[in-house]
Design an enzyme around this catalytic site. Sequence first.
Site, short mmCIF file in Angstrom:
data_model
loop_
_atom_site.label_atom_id
_atom_site.label_comp_id
_atom_site.label_asym_id
_atom_site.label_seq_id
_atom_site.Cartn_x
_atom_site.Cartn_y
_atom_site.Cartn_z
N THR A 321 0.85 -1.19 0.00
CA THR A 321 0.00 0.00 0.00
C THR A 321 0.88 1.24 0.00
O THR A 321 1.91 1.27 0.68
CB THR A 321 -0.95 0.01 1.21
N HIS A 373 2.33 -11.55 14.32
CA HIS A 373 3.38 -12.15 15.16
C HIS A 373 3.10 -13.62 15.47
O HIS A 373 4.00 -14.35 15.91
CB HIS A 373 3.51 -11.34 16.45
#
Length: 402
Positions: A321, A373
């Site tokens: 993006t 994560h």
Amino acid sequence: MSTEIKSPVFPESVAEGTVATWHKQPGEACSRDELIVDIETDKVVLEVVAPADGVIEEILKGEGDTVESGEVIGKFKAGAAGAAKPAESKPAAEEAPAEAPAAASGDAILSPAARKLAEENSVDPSAVKGTGKDGRVTKEDVQSFIDGNKGQAAAKPAAPVAEVNVAQGEKVEKRVPMTRLRASIAKRLVDAQQTAAMLTTFNEVNMAPIMELRKQYQESFVKRHGIKLGFMSFFTKAATEALKRFPAVNASIDGNDMVYHGYQDIGVAVSTDRGLVVPVLRDSDAMGLADIEKKIVEYGTKAKEGKLAIEEMTGGTFTITNGGIFGSLISTPILNPPQTAILGMHKIQERPMAVNGKVEILPMMYLALSYDHRMIDGKEAVQFLVAIKEMLEDPARILLDV
């Protein structure tokens, strides 16, 4: 003979849609394959066209109504003339040619694209001179009218602003329903933040080598490929190479399973008036810089016109993006589920940097990598971002795979 107008058959991932715009009203003439209604889903806008020459007989589902896949939304009468109202009896001497009533009433014959552009820019169709067949107003006619008015507005002194009668102390508000696409985006973003262990790591890249390369070869590139060489193609190729080295970044989570993808399908976020969409560059490893630039331009045009197909936005193993085109200096992009990482590009800004013990002014860009994560360790995320940085600062690394 009457036939049913049905909403399109939605893909399995789309449960229902909303009637966005009826381009034709009951009694209005339609040509075969002419756009008559738009159906908005949470991913794309689907078009329904006239099955034959005829008229809209009845509208069963109005604008804003929810419809299911294949549901009947109206009735169409093939072969009928487009006279919405019965003509009043007049003496023969007073009868006008068939097209005169439209001209007399100030109504213009608009193509669907022209009608949409006129509505978006609050243009009175009757004020636009049509150059199409039988005086039809085309999209180009409307755009020329808009551009001409802009020029006149710039040349004339500003007109006094009309006063709005608002009670003293009253605060004006406007309430509009959220579009289906916007609601879908909002839900996905909230889900991403609530379900993923999202973390962002940052770095910065010296854009001088890429800028010098573009300057040196831009003219030759345009002559050979017919398109300009931009930054996005370099970032896409750098990300593709980095994804090969760090498979966890190119993976996704499916329940308790980790799915490692053996290919690189990179999504490119595109901002539109309706919301953010992410078309996908399939097999980016096999694409050259020119192929990437052409595809991005194609997707950008389709996105603005609402023409992207669902197949062009599904899948994807990684997303890029670019908030820099709007002036963003640094940000934390949100994951695009079920992907495990997203790269954020930002504004290129000249900053003083220490180079070999000396201060130099360099065009720098902050990079941000948001990652899940649960799937990716901090070490892998940092090394992935560093790999992209190194390839951009020394583009030969992409070619040599070092």
